[in-house]
Design an enzyme around this catalytic site. Structure first.
Site, mmCIF file in Angstrom:
data_model
loop_
_atom_site.group_PDB
_atom_site.id
_atom_site.type_symbol
_atom_site.label_atom_id
_atom_site.label_comp_id
_atom_site.label_asym_id
_atom_site.label_seq_id
_atom_site.Cartn_x
_atom_site.Cartn_y
_atom_site.Cartn_z
ATOM 1 N N ARG A 279 -1.737 9.333 -5.455
ATOM 2 C CA ARG A 279 -1.700 10.761 -5.738
ATOM 3 C C ARG A 279 -2.941 11.154 -6.533
ATOM 4 O O ARG A 279 -3.463 10.349 -7.307
ATOM 5 C CB ARG A 279 -0.442 11.123 -6.528
ATOM 6 C CG ARG A 279 0.868 10.759 -5.817
ATOM 7 C CD ARG A 279 2.069 11.097 -6.693
ATOM 8 N NE ARG A 279 3.322 10.790 -6.027
ATOM 9 C CZ ARG A 279 3.980 9.631 -6.144
ATOM 10 N NH1 ARG A 279 3.486 8.667 -6.922
ATOM 11 N NH2 ARG A 279 5.119 9.433 -5.504
ATOM 12 N N LYS B 178 4.890 9.115 -11.129
ATOM 13 C CA LYS B 178 6.023 9.963 -10.778
ATOM 14 C C LYS B 178 7.300 9.130 -10.731
ATOM 15 O O LYS B 178 7.288 7.989 -10.263
ATOM 16 C CB LYS B 178 5.764 10.622 -9.418
ATOM 17 C CG LYS B 178 6.711 11.760 -9.081
ATOM 18 C CD LYS B 178 6.262 12.452 -7.798
ATOM 19 C CE LYS B 178 7.160 13.625 -7.474
ATOM 20 N NZ LYS B 178 6.736 14.320 -6.230
ATOM 21 N N HIS C 90 -4.313 16.689 -1.611
ATOM 22 C CA HIS C 90 -3.143 15.819 -1.469
ATOM 23 C C HIS C 90 -2.998 15.288 -0.041
ATOM 24 O O HIS C 90 -2.385 14.237 0.169
ATOM 25 C CB HIS C 90 -1.886 16.589 -1.864
ATOM 26 C CG HIS C 90 -0.647 15.745 -1.906
ATOM 27 N ND1 HIS C 90 -0.414 14.801 -2.896
ATOM 28 C CD2 HIS C 90 0.426 15.683 -1.072
ATOM 29 C CE1 HIS C 90 0.748 14.208 -2.675
ATOM 30 N NE2 HIS C 90 1.279 14.725 -1.581
ATOM 31 N N ARG D 160 -3.715 11.651 0.913
ATOM 32 C CA ARG D 160 -2.632 10.675 0.745
ATOM 33 C C ARG D 160 -1.872 10.526 2.059
ATOM 34 O O ARG D 160 -1.511 9.424 2.476
ATOM 35 C CB ARG D 160 -1.707 11.142 -0.382
ATOM 36 C CG ARG D 160 -0.436 10.344 -0.605
ATOM 37 C CD ARG D 160 0.227 10.866 -1.876
ATOM 38 N NE ARG D 160 1.602 10.468 -2.028
ATOM 39 C CZ ARG D 160 2.005 9.316 -2.566
ATOM 40 N NH1 ARG D 160 1.110 8.430 -2.958
ATOM 41 N NH2 ARG D 160 3.286 9.040 -2.706
ATOM 42 N N HIS E 211 6.895 6.072 -3.415
ATOM 43 C CA HIS E 211 8.035 6.904 -3.041
ATOM 44 C C HIS E 211 9.296 6.365 -3.697
ATOM 45 O O HIS E 211 9.458 5.148 -3.840
ATOM 46 C CB HIS E 211 8.214 6.922 -1.522
ATOM 47 C CG HIS E 211 7.212 7.781 -0.815
ATOM 48 N ND1 HIS E 211 6.895 7.636 0.517
ATOM 49 C CD2 HIS E 211 6.443 8.812 -1.262
ATOM 50 C CE1 HIS E 211 5.991 8.534 0.858
ATOM 51 N NE2 HIS E 211 5.704 9.243 -0.193
ATOM 52 N N TYR F 222 7.276 11.086 7.950
ATOM 53 C CA TYR F 222 6.049 11.106 8.738
ATOM 54 C C TYR F 222 6.333 10.926 10.227
ATOM 55 O O TYR F 222 5.611 11.444 11.078
ATOM 56 C CB TYR F 222 5.092 10.022 8.264
ATOM 57 C CG TYR F 222 4.493 10.310 6.912
ATOM 58 C CD1 TYR F 222 3.526 11.297 6.747
ATOM 59 C CD2 TYR F 222 4.899 9.607 5.784
ATOM 60 C CE1 TYR F 222 2.978 11.569 5.511
ATOM 61 C CE2 TYR F 222 4.358 9.867 4.544
ATOM 62 C CZ TYR F 222 3.401 10.848 4.411
ATOM 63 O OH TYR F 222 2.863 11.119 3.180
#
Length: 312
Positions: free
Chosen positions: A144, A169, A244, A247, A278, A287
């Site tokens: 990120r 995160k 972003h 990524r 994640h 995706y």
């Protein structure tokens, strides 16, 4: 008598002490408290919460965004009700939340090169070097942008060829392994940085023209200018390319390579999820639905498999 503002501040301190960063929710809750104070309200009510959530500062009519704003108040109200029985918790179904993830802009390899070339024109030289390194680093690691901005020098081990993402995160940390070509580029950047900034004001690996850490919010403006300079445009009706999205480029390229090499993508997705940080593989599975080329490869893989029912 404890004021609503004091209770909100205590709540935010408690949440942060438990590991929540509250980068969006914190400012939103502060905004809501100010909204209540302007109306002379001493207690949280559902009507106040809904009015604040739907009267956004930028006039956004996005229902999902408004529902998320209301969620911030709802979570706070649940906590507050134990301290103030007059608190009303906004109902969960008052605002529609038809969540839709917008497909990312997938830069081609030539477009990534164009972005890095555009960065070379920035001044002063350290700014150009930092931006060229930032774009390349995001494209080849999938981290990120905020993680890249906060990287400490000790987090980047160019001898071992690793980068440690610390307390990112969801409070997760992870280790990324670098390709030899990436190590060379990072060493070149570190040399230029140390020559031009022998006494930087920050211990971050990437620094701005004043030797301070990059600001993850402000860098979006510079990146938008680089997109324009590189001649990159989104198709009509699509969201403008973002930093972003680099990524997403990494994630999609990784899965495309797995499919083309005949790997068991489903079995390897948890590895990619861990690499990307994640919280679970569901975010990575998205995706397959969002990127037509990935979906086509997945369907083709299924069609080539023998019909097990016929064999049984």
């Amino acid at each position: 008598m404890t004021t609503l503002r004091a209770r909100a501040e205590q709540y935010l301190v408690m949440r942060r002490a438990l590991g929540s960063k509250l980068e969006t929710q914190g400012p939103h809750l502060t905004s809501f408290v100010r909204f209540c104070e302007q109306r002379g309200a001493a207690h949280v009510t559902a009507d106040l919460a809904i009015a604040w959530a739907t009267q956004t500062g930028r006039g956004s009519s996005d229902e999902v965004y408004q529902a998320r704003r209301l969620d911030t108040v709802r979570i706070f109200a649940r906590h507050l009700q134990a301290l103030d029985p007059a608190t009303e918790i906004p109902p969960e179904d008052v605002l529609p939340r038809r969540y839709r993830r917008i497909p990312p802009y997938l830069y081609s390899p030539d477009e990534v090169v164009a972005l890095m070339s555009a960065a070379d024109d920035l001044r002063p030289g350290i700014r150009a070097a930092t931006w060229r390194t930032l774009i390349g680093l995001l494209a080849v690691t999938g981290m990120r942008s905020g993680e890249a901005c906060h990287l400490g020098r000790d987090d980047v081990d160019l001898h071992a060829g690793t980068i440690e993402i610390v307390d990112s995160k969801f409070g997760k940390s992870r280790l990324l392994f670098l390709h030899p070509s990436t190590i060379i580029e990072l060493r070149d950047y570190a040399r230029v940085r140390d020559e031009q900034m022998p006494e930087p004001r920050a211990g971050t690996f990437l620094v701005n023209s004043r030797g301070r850490p990059l600001d993850n919010h402000n860098i979006q403006h510079t990146f938008a200018a680089l997109v324009t300079a590189a001649g990159i445009q989104a198709p009509p009706g699509r969201r403008a390319p973002r930093l972003h999205d680099l990524r997403h480029v990494f994630a999609v390229a990784t899965m495309l390579d797995w499919y083309r090499d005949g790997d068991n993508v489903q079995a390897r997705l948890p590895v990619l999820s861990t690499w990307l940080g994640h919280v679970d593989p569901k975010s990575t599975y998205w995706y397959l639905q969002a990127i037509p080329e990935l979906l086509a490869l997945a369907v083709g893989r299924l069609e080539r498999q023998p019909d097990r029912r016929a064999a049984s």
